[in-house]
Design a protein around this motif. Structure first.
Motif, PDB file in Angstrom:
ATOM      1  N   ARG A 104      -3.185   1.336   0.345  1.00 19.53           N
ATOM      2  CA  ARG A 104      -3.379   0.374  -0.739  1.00 19.53           C
ATOM      3  C   ARG A 104      -2.724   0.921  -1.999  1.00 19.53           C
ATOM      4  NH1 ARG A 104      -6.313  -4.078  -1.060  1.00 19.53           N
ATOM      5  NH2 ARG A 104      -7.531  -3.589   0.812  1.00 19.53           N
ATOM      6  N   THR A 105      -1.876   0.121  -2.609  1.00 17.08           N
ATOM      7  CA  THR A 105      -1.114   0.557  -3.770  1.00 17.08           C
ATOM      8  C   THR A 105      -1.948   0.446  -5.045  1.00 17.08           C
ATOM      9  OG1 THR A 105      -0.207  -1.589  -4.442  1.00 17.08           O
ATOM     10  CG2 THR A 105       0.899  -0.444  -2.624  1.00 17.08           C
ATOM     11  N   GLU A 106      -1.371   0.919  -6.134  1.00 19.80           N
ATOM     12  CA  GLU A 106      -2.043   0.809  -7.429  1.00 19.80           C
ATOM     13  C   GLU A 106      -2.153  -0.628  -7.901  1.00 19.80           C
ATOM     14  OE1 GLU A 106       2.176   2.388  -8.449  1.00 19.80           O
ATOM     15  OE2 GLU A 106       0.859   2.205  -6.698  1.00 19.80           O
ATOM     16  N   PHE A 107      -1.411  -1.557  -7.270  1.00 14.17           N
ATOM     17  CA  PHE A 107      -1.498  -2.977  -7.602  1.00 14.17           C
ATOM     18  C   PHE A 107      -2.477  -3.701  -6.683  1.00 14.17           C
ATOM     19  CE2 PHE A 107       2.886  -1.543  -8.531  1.00 14.17           C
ATOM     20  CZ  PHE A 107       2.859  -1.673  -9.911  1.00 14.17           C
ATOM     21  N   ASP A 108      -3.198  -2.929  -5.862  1.00 13.39           N
ATOM     22  CA  ASP A 108      -4.198  -3.442  -4.920  1.00 13.39           C
ATOM     23  C   ASP A 108      -3.565  -4.273  -3.810  1.00 13.39           C
ATOM     24  OD1 ASP A 108      -6.759  -3.261  -4.064  1.00 13.39           O
ATOM     25  OD2 ASP A 108      -7.648  -4.568  -5.574  1.00 13.39           O
ATOM     26  N   THR A 109      -2.313  -3.992  -3.482  1.00 15.62           N
ATOM     27  CA  THR A 109      -1.657  -4.625  -2.348  1.00 15.62           C
ATOM     28  C   THR A 109      -1.653  -3.649  -1.176  1.00 15.62           C
ATOM     29  OG1 THR A 109       0.491  -3.853  -3.175  1.00 15.62           O
ATOM     30  CG2 THR A 109      -0.195  -6.066  -3.812  1.00 15.62           C
ATOM     31  N   VAL A 110      -1.363  -4.158   0.016  1.00 15.80           N
ATOM     32  CA  VAL A 110      -1.391  -3.342   1.229  1.00 15.80           C
ATOM     33  C   VAL A 110       0.027  -3.199   1.770  1.00 15.80           C
ATOM     34  CG1 VAL A 110      -2.330  -3.105   3.555  1.00 15.80           C
ATOM     35  CG2 VAL A 110      -3.725  -4.148   1.750  1.00 15.80           C
ATOM     36  N   VAL A 111       0.461  -1.956   1.978  1.00 16.44           N
ATOM     37  CA  VAL A 111       1.852  -1.673   2.362  1.00 16.44           C
ATOM     38  C   VAL A 111       1.877  -0.779   3.597  1.00 16.44           C
ATOM     39  CG1 VAL A 111       3.973  -0.509   1.618  1.00 16.44           C
ATOM     40  CG2 VAL A 111       2.718  -1.951   0.011  1.00 16.44           C
ATOM     41  N   VAL A 112       2.871  -1.019   4.468  1.00 20.38           N
ATOM     42  CA  VAL A 112       3.107  -0.163   5.625  1.00 20.38           C
ATOM     43  C   VAL A 112       4.252   0.801   5.314  1.00 20.38           C
ATOM     44  CG1 VAL A 112       3.678  -0.054   8.079  1.00 20.38           C
ATOM     45  CG2 VAL A 112       2.457  -2.038   7.186  1.00 20.38           C
ATOM     46  N   GLN A 113       4.022   2.089   5.518  1.00 18.17           N
ATOM     47  CA  GLN A 113       5.089   3.087   5.388  1.00 18.17           C
ATOM     48  C   GLN A 113       5.729   3.263   6.763  1.00 18.17           C
ATOM     49  OE1 GLN A 113       3.721   6.488   2.489  1.00 18.17           O
ATOM     50  NE2 GLN A 113       1.956   5.859   3.706  1.00 18.17           N
ATOM     51  N   ALA A 114       6.902   2.693   6.923  1.00 18.05           N
ATOM     52  CA  ALA A 114       7.549   2.693   8.236  1.00 18.05           C
ATOM     53  C   ALA A 114       7.818   4.100   8.752  1.00 18.05           C
ATOM     54  CB  ALA A 114       8.847   1.901   8.163  1.00 18.05           C
ATOM     55  N   ASP A 115       8.075   5.050   7.836  1.00 19.32           N
ATOM     56  CA  ASP A 115       8.397   6.410   8.279  1.00 19.32           C
ATOM     57  C   ASP A 115       7.157   7.187   8.712  1.00 19.32           C
ATOM     58  OD1 ASP A 115       7.456   6.411   5.653  1.00 19.32           O
ATOM     59  OD2 ASP A 115       8.562   8.220   5.109  1.00 19.32           O
TER      60      ASP A 115
END
Length: 264
Positions: A104-115
C-alpha cells in the motif's frame, strides 16, 4: 501518509472511445491483448487482466419493442463503463501475498512490484472483483497501479489525463465522493432515478473503494458483484481456531506421554 487519492468514474458521460485504455498501455508499457476478435461485441478487449489495466465495457441495452424490421429484439442504447482495479480499503490481495510484492502506497493505493512477485497466484482468487491476473509469459501478477510513478511526480494518472469527457476523475478521495453525490442528485433530478454510486460507501464489504463508479443500472449489468466482501475476512478466526486446535493436540500428546511414562 499523504492524502488518499482515488478515481471517480462517471459512466453517464463515458463515450467508449477507449482513450484511457490506450493511454494506460502507452504510459505503463502494458503489452497488447493479442488482437483477438471475439465477434461477441464491439468491445475489442473483453475484460480487465494482466495486459488490460483499464477496460472500457460496451454494454448493449436490448429493446423489447422490436428493431424496426418487423419485430424481434433490437438495441435500445448502450452503457459505457471504464473499469479498473478498485484499490480496496481492505484489500485481500495484500493479505495473501507471501512475498510482499503487493504493498500500500503513501496515497493509500495498492501496487504490485513485478520484480518481487514470485508468480504464486494467491492474489488472483483473493480479489473480490476478479481484477488481478497473471501473464502467461512469466506467471507474474499485474494490475493498475493508479500510475504511482506519475503521482510521485505530482501528475494525474494517464487514463484520467487522456479522458476527453472527464468521465474519469482523479483527486483526493473525499472530495471525489462529495462531487459524486452531487452528480447523482443532479441526474436523478433530470429523470434518471436509476443513477447510483458503486464502491463509494466506506461501510461496504471492502471498506469502500479507492476507485468508485457512478452507474446507470444495477452493478450486475456492468459485470460487477452487487455486494463485494473482502475474501480474507475469516482468516483471523481461522488462525485462532487452528492455534486452538494445535494447543489441544499438544495437550493430548502430553497427557498420553505422561500416562505411558507412569505405566512403565
Amino acid at each position: 501518509m499523504a492524502e488518499r487519492m482515488g478515481f471517480f468514474t462517471d459512466t453517464s458521460i463515458c463515450i467508449g472511445c477507449k482513450a484511457c485504455e490506450v493511454a494506460c498501455k502507452e504510459w505503463n508499457d502494458v503489452p497488447d491483448d493479442g488482437f483477438v476478435f471475439r465477434a461477441t461485441s464491439y468491445d475489442n478487449t473483453g475484460s480487465l487482466g494482466a495486459d488490460t489495466w483499464r477496460h472500457v465495457a460496451f454494454i448493449e441495452q436490448p429493446s423489447r419493442g422490436g428493431d424496426g424490421d418487423g419485430g424481434g429484439e433490437g438495441i435500445e442504447g448502450w452503457l459505457m463503463s471504464s473499469d479498473v482495479c478498485k484499490h480496496c480499503t481492505h484489500a485481500a490481495c495484500l493479505d495473501v501475498c507471501p512475498t510482499g510484492a503487493l504493498f500500500r502506497t503513501e496515497f493509500d493505493t495498492v501496487v504490485v512490484q513485478a520484480d518481487v512477485c514470485n508468480g504464486c497466484g494467491y492474489c488472483v482468487p483473493a480479489c473480490p472483483y476478479g481484477v488481478i491476473d497473471r501473464r502467461e509469459r512469466d506467471g507474474r501478477a499485474f494490475k493498475c497501479t493508479m500510475c504511482y510513478d506519475r503521482q510521485l511526480g505530482g501528475l494525474e494518472p494517464a487514463c484520467a489525463k487522456a479522458c476527453p469527457t472527464d468521465s474519469i476523475q482523479f483527486g483526493p478521495l473525499e472530495e471525489l465522493r462529495a462531487r459524486a453525490e452531487e452528480r447523482v442528485e443532479r441526474l436523478r433530478g433530470e429523470g434518471k432515478p436509476q443513477a447510483r454510486l458503486y464502491g463509494a460507501d466506506p461501510g461496504d464489504g471492502v471498506g469502500g473503494d479507492g476507485a468508485f463508479f457512478l452507474l446507470l443500472d444495477e452493478p450486475e449489468v456492468y459485470g460487477l458483484p452487487p455486494d463485494p466482501v473482502v475474501t480474507t475476512r475469516d482468516l483471523p478466526a481461522m488462525w485462532r481456531w487452528a492455534a486452538g486446535a494445535a494447543l489441544s493436540m499438544a495437550g493430548v500428546v502430553a497427557v498420553s506421554f505422561l500416562g505411558s511414562g507412569r505405566g512403565r
